[in-house]
Design a protein around this motif. Structure first.
Motif, PDB file in Angstrom:
ATOM      1  N   GLY A 153       0.873  -1.104   0.147  1.00 43.93           N
ATOM      2  CA  GLY A 153      -0.024  -0.158   0.078  1.00 43.93           C
ATOM      3  C   GLY A 153       0.748   1.320  -0.098  1.00 43.93           C
ATOM      4  N   LYS A 154       0.112   2.350   0.305  1.00 40.82           N
ATOM      5  CA  LYS A 154       0.799   3.683   0.252  1.00 40.82           C
ATOM      6  C   LYS A 154       1.901   3.792   1.263  1.00 40.82           C
ATOM      7  N   THR A 155       1.610   3.196   2.444  1.00 44.22           N
ATOM      8  CA  THR A 155       2.655   3.295   3.498  1.00 44.22           C
ATOM      9  C   THR A 155       4.049   2.645   2.893  1.00 44.22           C
ATOM     10  N   ALA A 156       3.929   1.565   2.344  1.00 39.59           N
ATOM     11  CA  ALA A 156       5.072   0.888   1.755  1.00 39.59           C
ATOM     12  C   ALA A 156       5.798   1.692   0.743  1.00 39.59           C
ATOM     13  N   MET A 157       4.924   2.495   0.076  1.00 39.01           N
ATOM     14  CA  MET A 157       5.390   3.256  -1.059  1.00 39.01           C
ATOM     15  C   MET A 157       6.319   4.473  -0.450  1.00 39.01           C
ATOM     16  N   ASP A 158       5.479   4.892   0.361  1.00 36.27           N
ATOM     17  CA  ASP A 158       6.220   5.989   1.225  1.00 36.27           C
ATOM     18  C   ASP A 158       7.573   5.580   1.824  1.00 36.27           C
ATOM     19  N   THR A 159       7.443   4.360   2.303  1.00 38.27           N
ATOM     20  CA  THR A 159       8.780   4.125   2.806  1.00 38.27           C
ATOM     21  C   THR A 159       9.966   3.627   1.758  1.00 38.27           C
ATOM     22  N   GLY A 160       9.436   3.240   0.585  1.00 37.06           N
ATOM     23  CA  GLY A 160      10.513   2.864  -0.198  1.00 37.06           C
ATOM     24  C   GLY A 160      11.057   4.260  -0.935  1.00 37.06           C
TER      25      GLY A 160
ATOM     26  N   SER B 107      -0.907  -1.780  -7.181  1.00 37.83           N
ATOM     27  CA  SER B 107      -1.861  -1.003  -6.967  1.00 37.83           C
ATOM     28  C   SER B 107      -2.019  -0.007  -7.989  1.00 37.83           C
ATOM     29  N   TRP B 108      -3.158   0.401  -8.858  1.00 40.00           N
ATOM     30  CA  TRP B 108      -3.464   1.498  -9.570  1.00 40.00           C
ATOM     31  C   TRP B 108      -3.419   2.731  -8.526  1.00 40.00           C
ATOM     32  N   LEU B 109      -2.917   3.801  -9.333  1.00 39.21           N
ATOM     33  CA  LEU B 109      -2.483   4.949  -8.414  1.00 39.21           C
ATOM     34  C   LEU B 109      -2.934   6.330  -9.282  1.00 39.21           C
ATOM     35  N   ASN B 110      -3.465   7.174  -8.863  1.00 39.99           N
ATOM     36  CA  ASN B 110      -3.881   8.425  -9.312  1.00 39.99           C
ATOM     37  C   ASN B 110      -2.736   9.417  -9.392  1.00 39.99           C
ATOM     38  N   ASN B 111      -2.561   9.713 -10.621  1.00 38.85           N
ATOM     39  CA  ASN B 111      -1.433  10.755 -11.111  1.00 38.85           C
ATOM     40  C   ASN B 111      -1.892  12.116 -10.355  1.00 38.85           C
ATOM     41  N   ARG B 112      -1.008  12.569  -9.542  1.00 39.54           N
ATOM     42  CA  ARG B 112      -1.155  13.678  -8.658  1.00 39.54           C
ATOM     43  C   ARG B 112      -1.345  15.108  -9.519  1.00 39.54           C
ATOM     44  N   LYS B 113      -0.805  15.196 -10.819  1.00 39.29           N
ATOM     45  CA  LYS B 113      -0.840  16.143 -11.477  1.00 39.29           C
ATOM     46  C   LYS B 113      -2.130  16.537 -12.031  1.00 39.29           C
ATOM     47  N   TYR B 114      -3.155  15.716 -12.075  1.00 36.94           N
ATOM     48  CA  TYR B 114      -4.512  15.875 -12.431  1.00 36.94           C
ATOM     49  C   TYR B 114      -5.407  16.085 -11.176  1.00 36.94           C
ATOM     50  N   ILE B 115      -4.765  16.125  -9.889  1.00 34.54           N
ATOM     51  CA  ILE B 115      -5.429  16.524  -8.695  1.00 34.54           C
ATOM     52  C   ILE B 115      -5.092  17.431  -8.028  1.00 34.54           C
ATOM     53  N   GLN B 116      -5.281  18.726  -8.779  1.00 33.95           N
ATOM     54  CA  GLN B 116      -4.579  19.892  -8.061  1.00 33.95           C
ATOM     55  C   GLN B 116      -5.689  20.866  -7.969  1.00 33.95           C
TER      56      GLN B 116
ATOM     57  N   ALA C 265      -4.089  -5.215  -8.847  1.00 33.78           N
ATOM     58  CA  ALA C 265      -5.457  -5.968  -8.351  1.00 33.78           C
ATOM     59  C   ALA C 265      -5.822  -5.205  -7.114  1.00 33.78           C
ATOM     60  N   MET C 266      -5.300  -3.914  -6.829  1.00 35.01           N
ATOM     61  CA  MET C 266      -5.731  -2.974  -5.816  1.00 35.01           C
ATOM     62  C   MET C 266      -5.977  -1.850  -6.274  1.00 35.01           C
ATOM     63  N   TYR C 267      -6.874  -1.058  -5.501  1.00 37.47           N
ATOM     64  CA  TYR C 267      -7.159   0.301  -5.694  1.00 37.47           C
ATOM     65  C   TYR C 267      -7.963   0.885  -4.768  1.00 37.47           C
ATOM     66  N   HIS C 268      -6.907   1.857  -3.972  1.00 37.57           N
ATOM     67  CA  HIS C 268      -7.287   2.496  -2.425  1.00 37.57           C
ATOM     68  C   HIS C 268      -7.533   4.077  -2.680  1.00 37.57           C
ATOM     69  N   TYR C 269      -7.274   4.472  -4.018  1.00 37.16           N
ATOM     70  CA  TYR C 269      -7.560   5.932  -4.344  1.00 37.16           C
ATOM     71  C   TYR C 269      -6.173   6.521  -3.849  1.00 37.16           C
ATOM     72  N   ALA C 270      -4.896   5.923  -3.894  1.00 33.36           N
ATOM     73  CA  ALA C 270      -3.806   6.572  -3.374  1.00 33.36           C
ATOM     74  C   ALA C 270      -3.599   7.663  -4.521  1.00 33.36           C
ATOM     75  N   VAL C 271      -2.779   8.626  -4.333  1.00 35.77           N
ATOM     76  CA  VAL C 271      -2.218   9.525  -4.845  1.00 35.77           C
ATOM     77  C   VAL C 271      -0.810   9.629  -5.260  1.00 35.77           C
ATOM     78  N   ILE C 272      -0.259   9.731  -6.283  1.00 37.85           N
ATOM     79  CA  ILE C 272       1.453   9.626  -6.209  1.00 37.85           C
ATOM     80  C   ILE C 272       1.953  10.570  -7.474  1.00 37.85           C
ATOM     81  N   SER C 273       3.162  11.203  -7.334  1.00 36.21           N
ATOM     82  CA  SER C 273       3.484  11.953  -8.568  1.00 36.21           C
ATOM     83  C   SER C 273       4.285  10.897  -9.626  1.00 36.21           C
ATOM     84  N   GLU C 274       4.601  11.233 -10.587  1.00 39.14           N
ATOM     85  CA  GLU C 274       5.443  10.845 -11.514  1.00 39.14           C
ATOM     86  C   GLU C 274       6.885  10.334 -11.238  1.00 39.14           C
TER      87      GLU C 274
END
Length: 487
Positions: A198-205, A226-235, A284-293
């Motif tokens: 999940g996003k916590t693991a991504m933050d840790t990486g 996980s599928w992740l929302n591209n943050r540049k479209y959520i501004q 296989a997962m989607y939790h609405y996480a948002v991330i940058s490129e």
């Protein structure tokens, strides 16, 4: 502290409870509000989060309606460069402290019982609360409603119960302990294993790589991608409105041409609106996480990914996945990022928000939980009966998989359509800082901004895609409800 009384008793002084109270304070000037919360400070799970945690989304539409975050500038460096800054965990907890102590309590209409827990209520509506340190109990007469702000049951690594066994001598830590490793250089690990996808693991990486750890010293147990929302479209703001509308139209067009949620996300990925870490693995997962490129680029440097499933036990030099084992170096530090943020299936049969003398705060605009709570408070203050209020804000699911995403998207679209046709709600949203687009559009209309032309395509896309939205949404609803019945 006996024989107290209040109009609304809110269980939980986290983001959701605070957002509800903040709006109710303005919309119902006669009401008195009381909080009961186990933490020593307001902010809920943010008090337990790891120190390098940050919001996924811009802080411009998080928190409570009446108070902005102090700093909402655009980052000029790092993986989030060019996008609005993400408030750190320390900034979020400080923000909620200000909400409570500079906004709510000074009103004279709010009481706050910290380090206390709710012990139930009797048939007369009298609630019992007890101090978690003192054990002392007292009662509060609730004149109007009990507000349950604990629906999300947010879990974080420092407080959750591990689902795997750990042998003696194995070093397993929560992410929050990472920044303190420098204090004992002699125990510095030679190898790191991140547990969880999940996003916590991504933050840790990201944190490990930015701290200088070579990617070949990192392994990542990722049971599901996980599928992740591209943050540049959520501004937020006028400069990003065209990109925001472009993203919404892309979602509608993807749904119109898809047979299920997987196909929706694959179409969105083709346009850059949705991201994944490994382009060769179907998430296989989607939790609405948002991330940058930029963050995606860093995470792709971690190439030692273990996809054997969930860990069941850890021994020195061995990871166990049931009957399957995987060797790891002896000097490995395991970082437990397996806490599930919210219970993604429990809410399917939870019922509506308004239930007589109880309000159970739930998402009505997924995943914007504080906006959802604020809207719920507005409805509570202005509409007389539960049937009307529940029709105006129907609850949506917190999705766990791509298959259930169309259900949440359908509910959001239906609710937004209802709100746009209800003048008093539409007017409130136009001034609500928690709404990502409402105030921006209102300002642009007042200024006659030509960039508003971008909205015309959105209206046409909604009309064309609506049959497909309902078709996929109802199919996804059945999948979601069936999953909730599984043990």
């Amino acid at each position: 502290m006996t024989d107290l009384s209040t109009d609304y008793l809110i269980i939980g002084a986290g983001a959701v409870g605070l957002a509800f109270a903040d709006t109710l304070l303005d919309e119902d000037p006669t009401s008195h509000i009381t909080f009961v919360d186990k933490h020593a400070r307001p902010g809920g799970h943010w008090n337990d989060a790891y120190p390098f945690v940050a919001l996924h989304q811009p802080s411009a539409f998080y928190g409570v309606n009446s108070m902005a975050f102090p700093s909402e500038q655009i980052d000029d460096h790092g993986p989030n460069k060019g996008l609005y800054a993400l408030a750190s965990g320390a900034e979020v907890t400080a923000y909620f402290e200000r909400v409570m102590h500079h906004r709510l309590l000074p009103s004279g209409r709010v009481a706050y019982h910290r380090l206390s827990e709710f012990r139930g209520r009797d048939e007369h509506g009298t609630a019992r609360i007890a101090g978690v340190l003192s054990g002392e109990e007292h009662s509060i007469a609730v004149r109007r409603k009990l507000v349950d702000a604990t629906f999300y049951q947010t879990s974080v690594p420092s407080t959750h119960t591990r689902a795997f066994a750990v042998a003696d001598g194995v070093q397993v830590i929560a992410p929050g302990a990472l920044p303190d490793l420098w204090k004992d250089p002699a125990r510095a690990p030679g190898h790191f294993v991140i547990l969880g996808g999940g996003k916590t693991a991504m933050d840790t990486g990201v944190w490990l790589i930015e701290a200088g750890v070579a990617p070949d010293r990192i392994q990542w147990v990722r049971p599901r991608d996980s599928w992740l929302n591209n943050r540049k479209y959520i501004q937020p703001g006028e400069d990003f409105l065209a990109a925001t509308v472009e993203n919404q139209i892309a979602h509608l067009e993807a749904i119109a041409g898809a047979e299920d949620g997987h196909a929706v996300f694959e179409a969105l990925e083709a346009g850059g609106y949705m991201l994944r870490i490994d382009p060769d693995v179907r998430p296989a997962m989607y939790h609405y996480a948002v991330i940058s490129e930029g963050e995606i680029a860093l995470l792709r440097r971690i190439t030692q990914v273990i996809r054997t499933g969930r860990v069941t036990a850890i021994e020195q030099g061995q990871l166990h996945f049931g009957a399957v084992s995987h060797p790891v170096p002896e000097d490995t530090l395991f970082i437990d990022c397996t806490a599930r943020a919210v219970p993604f299936t429990a809410e399917a049969n939870s019922g509506p928000q308004f239930r007589g003398d109880t309000i159970v705060l739930q998402p009505v605009h997924v995943p914007l939980v504080t906006l959802s709570a604020a809207i719920t408070a507005f409805l509570e203050a202005h509409y007389p009966d539960d049937t009307t209020k529940n029709q105006l804000a129907r609850t949506g699911p917190l999705t766990d998989t791509p298959e259930t995403f169309p259900y949440a998207f359908m509910m959001n679209l239906m609710n937004r359509g209802t709100w746009s046709q209800t003048p008093e709600i539409a007017a409130w949203l136009a001034a609500a800082r928690l709404d990502p687009t409402g105030p921006t559009v209102a300002r642009m209309i007042a200024a006659g901004d030509p960039r508003l032309a971008a909205l015309s395509g959105f209206r046409a896309a909604v009309k064309e895609a609506m049959p497909a939205v309902i078709r996929l949404g109802m199919a996804a609803k059945a999948i979601h409800e069936n999953a909730a019945q599984q043990p």
